[in-house]
Design an enzyme around this catalytic site. Sequence first.
Site, PDB file in Angstrom:
ATOM      1  N   SER A   1       0.835  -1.199   0.000  1.00  0.00           N
ATOM      2  CA  SER A   1       0.000   0.000   0.000  1.00  0.00           C
ATOM      3  C   SER A   1       0.869   1.247   0.000  1.00  0.00           C
ATOM      4  O   SER A   1       1.982   1.250   0.533  1.00  0.00           O
ATOM      5  CB  SER A   1      -0.892   0.000   1.241  1.00  0.00           C
TER       6      SER A   1
ATOM      7  N   TYR B   1      -1.364  -0.127  10.592  1.00  0.00           N
ATOM      8  CA  TYR B   1      -1.404  -0.611   9.216  1.00  0.00           C
ATOM      9  C   TYR B   1      -0.201  -0.112   8.420  1.00  0.00           C
ATOM     10  O   TYR B   1       0.460  -0.882   7.715  1.00  0.00           O
ATOM     11  CB  TYR B   1      -2.704  -0.153   8.568  1.00  0.00           C
TER      12      TYR B   1
ATOM     13  N   LYS C   1       2.670  -2.404   6.714  1.00  0.00           N
ATOM     14  CA  LYS C   1       2.909  -2.379   5.273  1.00  0.00           C
ATOM     15  C   LYS C   1       4.337  -1.936   4.946  1.00  0.00           C
ATOM     16  O   LYS C   1       4.935  -2.416   3.975  1.00  0.00           O
ATOM     17  CB  LYS C   1       1.888  -1.471   4.578  1.00  0.00           C
TER      18      LYS C   1
END
Length: 274
Positions: A143, A156, A160
Amino acid sequence: MDSDGPFDFSGRAVIVTGGTKGIGAAIAGAFLTAGAQVLVCGRTEPPEPPRCGGRRAHFLSADVRDPQAAGALVDGAVERFGRLDVLVNNAGGSPDADAATVSPRFVEKIVALNLLAPFYVAQAANRVMREQRTGGSVINIGSVSAHTPQPGTAAYSAAKAGLLALTRALALEWAPKVRVNHITTGPVRTGSAASVYGADEGAAVAGVIPMRRMAVPDDVAHACLYLAGGLARYVNGADLAVHGGGEVPARFLAVRDELPGKLPGDPAGGFPGT
């Protein structure tokens, strides 16, 4: 990759984690169209697995955050197909959460899904691929949050970013038999993500992307076909950006009305949709 063409995956076996919907289903469908045998996994069996051209993916229930389940997933693919050529670590995601108050359990679950699970499945896949004459390919779906975190995505974004670093580390260790690459995705228009991009269905978001649209799942799927295929046989440890050129910097948008003259891409000044 031995095949009749760069995007011919006939006789090849592919695993797509989280491959029952959204981006994962599009990836599974692309490999089915290219002739591959495909196994998708998820924690819940879908009403209908991905299909394409009269062919369907196989489904195996698995929580890939569990190392034993990750290993069983790879064993299941080999038992069914006799080999494993491509692993796409697609399962991931996170709701927004305030970093100041988020619980340790939430953080652990997000890191487990977005970083540890891809590691566990890749380990199991590598044990198979390294013994095959044709080796194999691992593709991690990442991402833009790994590069430019957004508010509410601390756990998150950290996971990532770790996935990108993991990709490069595994590429160093597992070559030349197993290539490991990464795809950085930007905003992708999926059914489950529609509400995230506002009442205008993402028009404002599209306005700050140089390509003037959000990605669709097939954009990511086609990048996977490239990285897994013969045209990318020397591509290893790469981070392939599938984000339409990124986003116009916020500082540029913040002052656009104060700048003299017209701005690129909009005869009235500013960017379309902003």
